[in-house]
Scaffold this motif. Structure first.
Motif, PDB file in Angstrom:
ATOM      1  N   CYS A  75       0.841  -1.201   0.000  1.00  0.00           N
ATOM      2  CA  CYS A  75       0.000   0.000   0.000  1.00  0.00           C
ATOM      3  C   CYS A  75       0.876   1.251   0.000  1.00  0.00           C
ATOM      4  O   CYS A  75       1.765   1.398   0.828  1.00  0.00           O
ATOM      5  CB  CYS A  75      -0.896  -0.024   1.242  1.00  0.00           C
ATOM      6  SG  CYS A  75      -2.083   1.308   1.274  1.00  0.00           S
ATOM      7  N   ILE A  76       0.633   2.130  -0.972  1.00  0.00           N
ATOM      8  CA  ILE A  76       1.318   3.425  -1.023  1.00  0.00           C
ATOM      9  C   ILE A  76       0.413   4.446  -0.352  1.00  0.00           C
ATOM     10  O   ILE A  76      -0.770   4.543  -0.689  1.00  0.00           O
ATOM     11  CB  ILE A  76       1.620   3.847  -2.468  1.00  0.00           C
ATOM     12  CG1 ILE A  76       2.521   2.812  -3.145  1.00  0.00           C
ATOM     13  CG2 ILE A  76       2.254   5.231  -2.508  1.00  0.00           C
ATOM     14  CD1 ILE A  76       2.756   3.059  -4.625  1.00  0.00           C
ATOM     15  N   LYS A  77       0.954   5.200   0.608  1.00  0.00           N
ATOM     16  CA  LYS A  77       0.145   6.151   1.360  1.00  0.00           C
ATOM     17  C   LYS A  77       0.725   7.568   1.288  1.00  0.00           C
ATOM     18  O   LYS A  77       1.937   7.750   1.352  1.00  0.00           O
ATOM     19  CB  LYS A  77       0.043   5.723   2.827  1.00  0.00           C
ATOM     20  CG  LYS A  77      -0.797   4.464   3.035  1.00  0.00           C
ATOM     21  CD  LYS A  77      -1.050   4.236   4.515  1.00  0.00           C
ATOM     22  CE  LYS A  77      -2.179   3.235   4.717  1.00  0.00           C
ATOM     23  NZ  LYS A  77      -2.566   3.142   6.136  1.00  0.00           N
ATOM     24  N   PHE A  78      -0.168   8.534   1.171  1.00  0.00           N
ATOM     25  CA  PHE A  78       0.207   9.941   1.230  1.00  0.00           C
ATOM     26  C   PHE A  78      -0.209  10.502   2.581  1.00  0.00           C
ATOM     27  O   PHE A  78      -1.297  10.191   3.081  1.00  0.00           O
ATOM     28  CB  PHE A  78      -0.509  10.746   0.148  1.00  0.00           C
ATOM     29  CG  PHE A  78       0.136  10.691  -1.210  1.00  0.00           C
ATOM     30  CD1 PHE A  78       1.416  10.185  -1.393  1.00  0.00           C
ATOM     31  CD2 PHE A  78      -0.548  11.164  -2.328  1.00  0.00           C
ATOM     32  CE1 PHE A  78       2.006  10.147  -2.639  1.00  0.00           C
ATOM     33  CE2 PHE A  78       0.035  11.135  -3.582  1.00  0.00           C
ATOM     34  CZ  PHE A  78       1.314  10.622  -3.745  1.00  0.00           C
ATOM     35  N   VAL A  79       0.650  11.327   3.161  1.00  0.00           N
ATOM     36  CA  VAL A  79       0.333  12.044   4.395  1.00  0.00           C
ATOM     37  C   VAL A  79       0.437  13.528   4.077  1.00  0.00           C
ATOM     38  O   VAL A  79       1.445  13.987   3.535  1.00  0.00           O
ATOM     39  CB  VAL A  79       1.326  11.698   5.532  1.00  0.00           C
ATOM     40  CG1 VAL A  79       0.962  12.459   6.806  1.00  0.00           C
ATOM     41  CG2 VAL A  79       1.350  10.200   5.789  1.00  0.00           C
ATOM     42  N   GLY A  80      -0.623  14.272   4.387  1.00  0.00           N
ATOM     43  CA  GLY A  80      -0.601  15.704   4.103  1.00  0.00           C
ATOM     44  C   GLY A  80      -1.897  16.355   4.523  1.00  0.00           C
ATOM     45  O   GLY A  80      -2.792  15.695   5.069  1.00  0.00           O
ATOM     46  N   LEU A  81      -2.010  17.656   4.285  1.00  0.00           N
ATOM     47  CA  LEU A  81      -3.270  18.334   4.538  1.00  0.00           C
ATOM     48  C   LEU A  81      -4.308  17.740   3.596  1.00  0.00           C
ATOM     49  O   LEU A  81      -3.995  17.357   2.463  1.00  0.00           O
ATOM     50  CB  LEU A  81      -3.128  19.841   4.303  1.00  0.00           C
ATOM     51  CG  LEU A  81      -2.123  20.567   5.210  1.00  0.00           C
ATOM     52  CD1 LEU A  81      -2.144  22.063   4.929  1.00  0.00           C
ATOM     53  CD2 LEU A  81      -2.416  20.306   6.689  1.00  0.00           C
ATOM     54  N   LYS A  82      -5.534  17.648   4.066  1.00  0.00           N
ATOM     55  CA  LYS A  82      -6.585  16.920   3.341  1.00  0.00           C
ATOM     56  C   LYS A  82      -6.699  17.344   1.874  1.00  0.00           C
ATOM     57  O   LYS A  82      -6.717  16.494   0.978  1.00  0.00           O
ATOM     58  CB  LYS A  82      -7.926  17.125   4.047  1.00  0.00           C
ATOM     59  CG  LYS A  82      -9.034  16.268   3.470  1.00  0.00           C
ATOM     60  CD  LYS A  82     -10.314  16.408   4.273  1.00  0.00           C
ATOM     61  CE  LYS A  82     -11.400  15.512   3.687  1.00  0.00           C
ATOM     62  NZ  LYS A  82     -12.661  15.632   4.438  1.00  0.00           N
ATOM     63  N   ASN A  83      -6.767  18.638   1.604  1.00  0.00           N
ATOM     64  CA  ASN A  83      -6.922  19.108   0.227  1.00  0.00           C
ATOM     65  C   ASN A  83      -5.707  18.762  -0.634  1.00  0.00           C
ATOM     66  O   ASN A  83      -5.850  18.421  -1.810  1.00  0.00           O
ATOM     67  CB  ASN A  83      -7.157  20.623   0.203  1.00  0.00           C
ATOM     68  CG  ASN A  83      -8.519  21.003   0.750  1.00  0.00           C
ATOM     69  OD1 ASN A  83      -9.418  20.174   0.831  1.00  0.00           O
ATOM     70  ND2 ASN A  83      -8.672  22.248   1.139  1.00  0.00           N
ATOM     71  N   ASP A  84      -4.516  18.861  -0.040  1.00  0.00           N
ATOM     72  CA  ASP A  84      -3.291  18.524  -0.783  1.00  0.00           C
ATOM     73  C   ASP A  84      -3.259  17.047  -1.148  1.00  0.00           C
ATOM     74  O   ASP A  84      -2.879  16.674  -2.259  1.00  0.00           O
ATOM     75  CB  ASP A  84      -2.049  18.878   0.039  1.00  0.00           C
ATOM     76  CG  ASP A  84      -1.894  20.378   0.264  1.00  0.00           C
ATOM     77  OD1 ASP A  84      -2.494  21.152  -0.513  1.00  0.00           O
ATOM     78  OD2 ASP A  84      -1.194  20.766   1.215  1.00  0.00           O
ATOM     79  N   VAL A  85      -3.649  16.192  -0.208  1.00  0.00           N
ATOM     80  CA  VAL A  85      -3.650  14.743  -0.456  1.00  0.00           C
ATOM     81  C   VAL A  85      -4.668  14.379  -1.529  1.00  0.00           C
ATOM     82  O   VAL A  85      -4.397  13.556  -2.407  1.00  0.00           O
ATOM     83  CB  VAL A  85      -3.925  13.958   0.852  1.00  0.00           C
ATOM     84  CG1 VAL A  85      -4.187  12.479   0.549  1.00  0.00           C
ATOM     85  CG2 VAL A  85      -2.742  14.081   1.804  1.00  0.00           C
ATOM     86  N   GLU A  86      -5.840  14.998  -1.473  1.00  0.00           N
ATOM     87  CA  GLU A  86      -6.877  14.699  -2.478  1.00  0.00           C
ATOM     88  C   GLU A  86      -6.388  15.049  -3.879  1.00  0.00           C
ATOM     89  O   GLU A  86      -6.588  14.294  -4.827  1.00  0.00           O
ATOM     90  CB  GLU A  86      -8.161  15.461  -2.143  1.00  0.00           C
ATOM     91  CG  GLU A  86      -8.910  14.876  -0.953  1.00  0.00           C
ATOM     92  CD  GLU A  86     -10.110  15.716  -0.526  1.00  0.00           C
ATOM     93  OE1 GLU A  86     -10.376  16.747  -1.189  1.00  0.00           O
ATOM     94  OE2 GLU A  86     -10.768  15.341   0.453  1.00  0.00           O
ATOM     95  N   LEU A  87      -5.743  16.217  -4.007  1.00  0.00           N
ATOM     96  CA  LEU A  87      -5.225  16.632  -5.306  1.00  0.00           C
ATOM     97  C   LEU A  87      -4.080  15.729  -5.743  1.00  0.00           C
ATOM     98  O   LEU A  87      -4.044  15.255  -6.879  1.00  0.00           O
ATOM     99  CB  LEU A  87      -4.751  18.091  -5.236  1.00  0.00           C
ATOM    100  CG  LEU A  87      -4.117  18.650  -6.516  1.00  0.00           C
ATOM    101  CD1 LEU A  87      -5.099  18.593  -7.683  1.00  0.00           C
ATOM    102  CD2 LEU A  87      -3.656  20.072  -6.288  1.00  0.00           C
ATOM    103  N   ALA A  88      -3.141  15.464  -4.835  1.00  0.00           N
ATOM    104  CA  ALA A  88      -1.979  14.626  -5.158  1.00  0.00           C
ATOM    105  C   ALA A  88      -2.416  13.221  -5.590  1.00  0.00           C
ATOM    106  O   ALA A  88      -1.840  12.638  -6.510  1.00  0.00           O
ATOM    107  CB  ALA A  88      -1.042  14.543  -3.957  1.00  0.00           C
TER     108      ALA A  88
END
Length: 199
Positions: A75-88
């Motif tokens: 599983c690849i996971k992104f950690v960030g502010l919600k809007n940034d993660v959604e866009l990324a």
């Protein structure tokens, strides 16, 4: 026209981030850090991880890989502010789709003119990723975004709390030639925007 989808997304995000007129009380209060899976598979391609790092770095997120020995899932996971993660995440998924299509087409076309295509796919993908990374860096430099794409301190704190450990790297077959890599590099740097893909 002619801008890449991912670069356009980065440009939009950076410009919105530095424009005080676009900041509202609601946005300031919703500084929510999320830890979200963006890709999960039993057969994760080596380049998915490299791509996720490039996207995360340019969209103010951190990335890590989680492997489940029982289920065999990676599983690849992104950690960030919600809007940034959604866009990324959207940019990542779009990039995976595009690179998959491009490398298959490239190898299929080459099969008509060469005996062996062994390692060609990986050389092409490596080149594509290098081209994409350089294109992002070029845009950051040209727009003086060096400090703007720095991760929020809350994101760095969240990553520290995860107490992550270094993993092993993949062995990649790159028997293809430098021309394959160069062709991939050119495509990575000239990745064209698909009209309507980003709203």
């Amino acid at each position: 026209e002619g801008q890449t989808a991912m670069l356009l997304a980065q440009k939009m995000m950076m410009e919105n981030n530095i424009s005080m007129s676009d900041v509202s009380v609601t946005e300031i209060k919703s500084k929510e850090v999320v830890d979200q899976a963006i890709d999960e598979s039993t057969k994760s391609a080596w380049w998915h991880q490299h791509l996720s790092w490039i996207i995360a770095e340019n969209f103010k997120c951190a990335v890590y890989i989680q492997r489940n020995r029982i289920s065999g899932l990676t599983c690849i996971k992104f950690v960030g502010l919600k809007n940034d993660v959604e866009l990324a995440k959207q940019i990542y998924l779009y990039a995976v789709e595009t690179i998959s299509y491009n490398h298959k087409k490239y190898v299929t076309d080459k099969k008509r003119t060469t005996i062996s295509t062994k390692g060609m796919k990986n050389q092409y993908i490596l080149g594509f990723l290098e081209g994409l990374k350089d294109k992002f860096a070029e845009q950051v430099k040209n727009n003086a975004w060096g400090l703007v794409i720095v991760k929020d301190p809350a994101v760095n704190d969240a990553v520290k709390k995860l107490n992550l450990k270094s993993g092993s790297s993949h062995q990649v077959n790159i028997n293809g030639n430098e021309q394959d890599r160069y062709n991939g590099y050119k495509d990575g740097k000239n990745f064209q925007n698909v009209s309507g893909r980003l709203t």
